[in-house]
Write a protein that holds these residues in place. Sequence first.
Motif, PDB file in Angstrom:
ATOM      1  N   PHE A   1      -3.735   0.784  -8.359  1.00 24.43           N
ATOM      2  CA  PHE A   1      -5.077   0.219  -8.216  1.00 24.43           C
ATOM      3  C   PHE A   1      -5.632   0.565  -6.834  1.00 24.43           C
ATOM      4  N   GLU A   2      -6.905   0.952  -6.772  1.00 21.86           N
ATOM      5  CA  GLU A   2      -7.550   1.283  -5.501  1.00 21.86           C
ATOM      6  C   GLU A   2      -8.362   0.097  -5.010  1.00 21.86           C
ATOM      7  N   VAL A   3      -8.264  -0.153  -3.698  1.00 21.60           N
ATOM      8  CA  VAL A   3      -8.969  -1.274  -3.088  1.00 21.60           C
ATOM      9  C   VAL A   3      -9.506  -0.829  -1.730  1.00 21.60           C
ATOM     10  N   LYS A   4     -10.630  -1.382  -1.324  1.00 19.37           N
ATOM     11  CA  LYS A   4     -11.199  -1.112   0.000  1.00 19.37           C
ATOM     12  C   LYS A   4     -10.578  -2.074   1.004  1.00 19.37           C
ATOM     13  N   VAL A   5     -10.080  -1.508   2.116  1.00 26.06           N
ATOM     14  CA  VAL A   5      -9.420  -2.314   3.146  1.00 26.06           C
ATOM     15  C   VAL A   5     -10.021  -1.997   4.510  1.00 26.06           C
ATOM     16  N   PRO A   6      -9.859  -2.891   5.501  1.00 30.43           N
ATOM     17  CA  PRO A   6     -10.338  -2.606   6.860  1.00 30.43           C
ATOM     18  C   PRO A   6      -9.577  -1.429   7.480  1.00 30.43           C
ATOM     19  N   LEU A   7     -10.161  -0.843   8.528  1.00 31.99           N
ATOM     20  CA  LEU A   7      -9.591   0.352   9.156  1.00 31.99           C
ATOM     21  C   LEU A   7      -8.208   0.134   9.760  1.00 31.99           C
ATOM     22  N   PHE A   8      -7.870  -1.091  10.187  1.00 35.42           N
ATOM     23  CA  PHE A   8      -6.591  -1.318  10.853  1.00 35.42           C
ATOM     24  C   PHE A   8      -5.396  -1.371   9.895  1.00 35.42           C
ATOM     25  N   ILE A   9      -5.630  -1.396   8.587  1.00 34.87           N
ATOM     26  CA  ILE A   9      -4.544  -1.430   7.600  1.00 34.87           C
ATOM     27  C   ILE A   9      -3.950  -0.028   7.461  1.00 34.87           C
ATOM     28  N   GLU A  10      -2.605   0.048   7.387  1.00 29.57           N
ATOM     29  CA  GLU A  10      -1.917   1.339   7.325  1.00 29.57           C
ATOM     30  C   GLU A  10      -1.013   1.423   6.100  1.00 29.57           C
ATOM     31  N   ASP A  11      -0.494   2.658   5.841  1.00 25.14           N
ATOM     32  CA  ASP A  11       0.461   2.879   4.755  1.00 25.14           C
ATOM     33  C   ASP A  11       1.661   1.962   4.901  1.00 25.14           C
ATOM     34  N   GLY A  12       2.175   1.471   3.775  1.00 29.26           N
ATOM     35  CA  GLY A  12       3.386   0.673   3.787  1.00 29.26           C
ATOM     36  C   GLY A  12       3.166  -0.809   4.023  1.00 29.26           C
ATOM     37  N   GLU A  13       1.984  -1.212   4.421  1.00 30.33           N
ATOM     38  CA  GLU A  13       1.717  -2.639   4.663  1.00 30.33           C
ATOM     39  C   GLU A  13       1.573  -3.378   3.336  1.00 30.33           C
ATOM     40  N   VAL A  14       1.865  -4.653   3.386  1.00 31.17           N
ATOM     41  CA  VAL A  14       1.692  -5.524   2.229  1.00 31.17           C
ATOM     42  C   VAL A  14       0.439  -6.352   2.470  1.00 31.17           C
ATOM     43  N   ILE A  15      -0.479  -6.306   1.493  1.00 32.05           N
ATOM     44  CA  ILE A  15      -1.750  -7.031   1.627  1.00 32.05           C
ATOM     45  C   ILE A  15      -1.921  -8.005   0.464  1.00 32.05           C
TER      46      ILE A  15
ATOM     47  N   THR B   1     -10.390   3.440   1.665  1.00 28.82           N
ATOM     48  CA  THR B   1      -9.752   3.261   0.370  1.00 28.82           C
ATOM     49  C   THR B   1      -8.235   3.299   0.517  1.00 28.82           C
ATOM     50  N   ALA B   2      -7.573   2.366  -0.140  1.00 29.69           N
ATOM     51  CA  ALA B   2      -6.111   2.329  -0.157  1.00 29.69           C
ATOM     52  C   ALA B   2      -5.651   2.232  -1.606  1.00 29.69           C
ATOM     53  N   VAL B   3      -4.528   2.890  -1.905  1.00 30.11           N
ATOM     54  CA  VAL B   3      -3.942   2.839  -3.240  1.00 30.11           C
ATOM     55  C   VAL B   3      -2.729   1.917  -3.181  1.00 30.11           C
TER      56      VAL B   3
ATOM     57  N   ILE C   1       0.860  -1.187   0.000  1.00 33.37           N
ATOM     58  CA  ILE C   1       0.000   0.000   0.000  1.00 33.37           C
ATOM     59  C   ILE C   1       0.895   1.236   0.000  1.00 33.37           C
ATOM     60  N   THR C   2       0.655   2.157  -0.935  1.00 37.33           N
ATOM     61  CA  THR C   2       1.449   3.382  -1.012  1.00 37.33           C
ATOM     62  C   THR C   2       0.714   4.579  -0.428  1.00 37.33           C
ATOM     63  N   GLU C   3      -0.605   4.499  -0.382  1.00 35.30           N
ATOM     64  CA  GLU C   3      -1.406   5.617   0.108  1.00 35.30           C
ATOM     65  C   GLU C   3      -2.664   5.048   0.738  1.00 35.30           C
ATOM     66  N   CYS C   4      -3.012   5.572   1.924  1.00 36.05           N
ATOM     67  CA  CYS C   4      -4.157   5.025   2.628  1.00 36.05           C
ATOM     68  C   CYS C   4      -4.856   6.136   3.396  1.00 36.05           C
TER      69      CYS C   4
END
Length: 187
Positions: free
Chosen positions: A160-174, A153-155, A135-138
């Motif tokens: 590509f934009e994807v909807k993620v749960p609230l606990f996900i942050e910038d820099g994480e790998v999903i 929303t996370a970029v 994730i580069t932007e969240c």
Amino acid sequence: MLDISKLKPGQTIVEDGELYLVLDTVFNKQARGAMKVKAKVKNLRTGANVNLQWNGGSTVEEAHVDKIAVTYSYDTGTDLVFLDCNDYSPFEIPKERLEWEKNFLSDEGGLEVNIRSYEGEILDVILPDKVALKITECEAAVKGNTATSALKTAVLETGFEVKVPLFIEDGEVILVNTNDGKYAGRA
């Protein structure tokens, strides 16, 4: 030639000069009437889903499609370059043919995929079910915003934009599902 009563999902056929992948089949046999076979198929050249129908006893030409194991290498600007896993020969595919797939191909490369080809013609790229992307932007999580399924929303690194749960942050790998483009978990 393949007897139409032996048609199964996953097979590839040639009908009226077009190449199809069988997605689903329905066999309809009535008391005195002839059997009818209906198939939902995907045109491997255009990507369009269509329905085909035959009478019982018909035959169809079976297509022998090759799957080549390749690794995504880089983007030239107009083409995406893949390297054969066996002999490292390059395959260049125009970006406009891979609109959906390029959402999951990272600039770092290295993702192993399969290329489907028929008589030397490259048809498409088969992605794994899930890919790991950074994730580069969240968006920031809004505290207390959990009345409904809390998503933001996370970029991803591919844009590509994807909807993620609230606990996900910038820099994480999903993990992202390549079939529908939805969040599938942490990597």
